[in-house]
Write an enzyme that holds these catalytic residues in place. Structure first.
Site, PDB file in Angstrom:
ATOM      1  N   CYS A 133       7.184 -33.558 -17.858  1.00 32.70           N
ATOM      2  CA  CYS A 133       8.037 -33.660 -16.664  1.00 32.70           C
ATOM      3  C   CYS A 133       7.230 -33.388 -15.403  1.00 32.70           C
ATOM      4  O   CYS A 133       6.928 -32.228 -15.091  1.00 32.70           O
ATOM      5  CB  CYS A 133       9.212 -32.682 -16.775  1.00 32.70           C
ATOM      6  N   CYS A 136       9.016 -31.306 -12.749  1.00 32.86           N
ATOM      7  CA  CYS A 136       9.077 -29.873 -13.042  1.00 32.86           C
ATOM      8  C   CYS A 136       7.711 -29.222 -12.832  1.00 32.86           C
ATOM      9  O   CYS A 136       7.619 -28.134 -12.264  1.00 32.86           O
ATOM     10  CB  CYS A 136       9.479 -29.619 -14.499  1.00 32.86           C
ATOM     11  N   ASP A 137       6.657 -29.846 -13.318  1.00 30.82           N
ATOM     12  CA  ASP A 137       5.368 -29.161 -13.429  1.00 30.82           C
ATOM     13  C   ASP A 137       4.268 -29.707 -12.518  1.00 30.82           C
ATOM     14  O   ASP A 137       3.186 -29.125 -12.453  1.00 30.82           O
ATOM     15  CB  ASP A 137       4.875 -29.225 -14.887  1.00 30.82           C
TER      16      ASP A 137
END
Ligand code: NDP
Length: 323
Positions: A133, A136-137
C-alpha cells in the site's frame, strides 16, 4: 433467539460497526475470523489515522478498536464463519464447528487481502521495506529508491504516487505490455522518475547486512537471467482479493468479486444485509474509510431493524433486486 445483528469480520469496519451497534443497544455479536484486526496487523506505523499525531502501530490501533467495541457490550467470538444462508429471515451463519447462529440483520466486514508474489522474504520483510500500500507506507520512503511490482492500474497509480516523494521508482512487470488503462500507462511512462523493468519477475527480496530491504533480484522472464536491483523498498501491486467466498451466489458482487453496495450506503442486494470496509471498496481501501463505512452499516442496520421490526419471512424474491 436470533441476535439483532451479527457482524462478520474484525478490521476497522467490523469493530467500528460493533461500537455503534452496541451503543444503539443492538447487542451485536462479532465473529473475528482467522485474522482478528485484519490487514493492519501486518502494518508497522500508521501515520494517517486521524487522532494519532505521533503515529500508532497497526496492531496497537486494532487492540484499541477491539477494546472499544467490547467496552460497550459487543460480544466478540474468536471463530470463523464458514457458511451463510441469507435466503430467509432470520439470516443464518455457521461457525467452524458447524454451529448455527441466527440474526435479523448482518453486517459483512470481512475485508480484502493484497495478493502477494508468494516469496518467503515478502513475509519476513513485511513492514521492513515490503508493502502492498503506497498510500499507507510511501511516506517512509521520501527521497529513496523503490520498486513497484505489477502492470495494472494499481501499479501505475502507486508508481505515480511514489514518484512524487521518492528519488526513483522502478516498475517491475513480467511482460512487455501493461494491463493498465491507457491514460494511467501514459502518465507513468511520461514520468521521468519512473523506469520500467520489462519482462522481469521478482526472484527474491533481500536485506543484505541490513534490517530493511536493500535489493530485489529480478529474473528475466525470457532468458532466466538474474540481476540485482538496488532499492530501499518494494511495493507489491498485483491485485487484491475481497473475502467474499462464503457469500458466493447470494449477494450481488462486481466483476472483481467485491460486494456491490448502493451508492452512498452500505446496503447490499439483500435487504437487511449490509457491507462495510474493504470487502465493498476497491477504490479507497483505507482504515479510516473502512471505519467510516462500519459506522454507516451499524446506523443503517439499526434504522432498518426499527423500520422492519424483526419479521421472519422469505427474502428469496429480494435477493436479486439490484442485479
Ligand atoms: P489487475 O488485476 O488489473 O493487475 C494486476 C497486475 O499484476 C497485472 O499487470 C498482472 O500481470 C500482475 N500480476 C498478477 N499476478 C502477478 C504475479 N504473481 N507476479 C507478477 N505480476 C503479477 O489489478 P489492479 O489492482 O491493478 O486493478 C484491479 C482493478 O481495479 C482493475 O479493474 C483496475 O482497473 C481497477 N483500478 C482502477 C484504478 C483507477 O481507475 N484509478 C486504480 C487502481 C485499480 P499481467 O498483466 O501479466 O497479468
Amino acid at each position: 433467539m436470533p441476535h439483532q445483528v451479527i457482524i462478520i469480520g474484525a478490521g476497522p469496519a467490523g469493530y467500528t460497526a460493533g461500537v455503534y451497534a452496541a451503543r444503539a443497544n443492538m447487542s451485536p455479536v462479532l465473529f473475528e475470523g482467522s485474522t482478528p484486526g485484519g490487514q493492519l496487523m501486518i502494518t508497522t506505523d500508521v501515520e494517517n489515522y486521524p487522532g494519532f499525531p505521533e503515529s500508532v502501530t497497526g496492531p496497537e490501533l486494532m487492540v484499541n478498536f477491539r477494546k472499544q467495541a467490547e467496552r460497550f457490550g459487543t460480544t466478540i467470538i474468536t471463530d470463523v464463519i464458514k457458511r451463510t444462508d441469507f435466503s430467509s429471515r432470520p439470516f443464518k451463519v455457521w461457525d467452524s464447528k458447524d454451529q448455527l447462529h441466527e440474526a435479523h440483520s448482518i453486517i459483512i466486514a470481512t475485508g480484502a487481502e493484497a495478493s502477494w508474489l508468494g516469496l518467503e522474504s515478502e513475509k519476513t520483510l513485511a513492514g521492513r521495506g515490503v508493502s502492498a500500500c503506497a498510500t499507507c507506507d510511501g511516506f517512509f520512503f521520501r527521497g529513496k529508491t523503490v520498486a513497484v511490482v505489477g502492470g495494472g492500474d494499481t501499479a501505475m497509480e502507486e508508481a505515480n504516487f511514489l514518484a512524487n516523494m521518492c528519488q526513483k521508482v522502478y516498475v517491475v512487470h513480467r511482460r512487455d505490455t501493461l494491463r493498465a488503462s491507457k491514460i494511467m500507462q501514459q502518465r507513468a511512462l511520461d514520468n521521468p522518475k519512473i523506469e520500467f523493468c520489462w519482462n522481469s519477475s521478482v526472484h527474491e527480496i533481500e536485506a543484505r547486512g541490513n534490517e530493511t530491504v536493500t535489493h530485489a533480484i529480478l529474473k528475466d522472464t525470457n532468458t532466466g537471467e538474474l540481476r540485482d536491483l538496488t532499492i530501499d523498498g518494494i511495493f507489491i501491486a498485483i491485485g487484491h482479493k475481497p473475502n467474499t467466498g462464503i457469500f458466493g451466489g447470494q449477494l450481488k458482487l462486481d466483476e472483481n468479486n467485491y460486494i456491490v453496495t448502493e451508492p452512498g450506503s452500505t446496503r447490499t442486494s439483500i435487504d437487511g444485509v449490509f457491507a462495510a470496509g474493504d470487502v465493498q471498496d476497491s477504490i479507497y481501501r483505507q482504515a479510516v474509510t473502512a471505519a467510516g463505512t462500519g459506522c454507516m452499516a451499524a446506523i443503517e442496520a439499526e434504522r432498518w431493524l426499527s423500520h422492519h421490526g424483526v419479521e421472519t419471512h422469505s427474502v428469496e424474491s429480494e435477493i436479486y433486486r439490484l442485479a
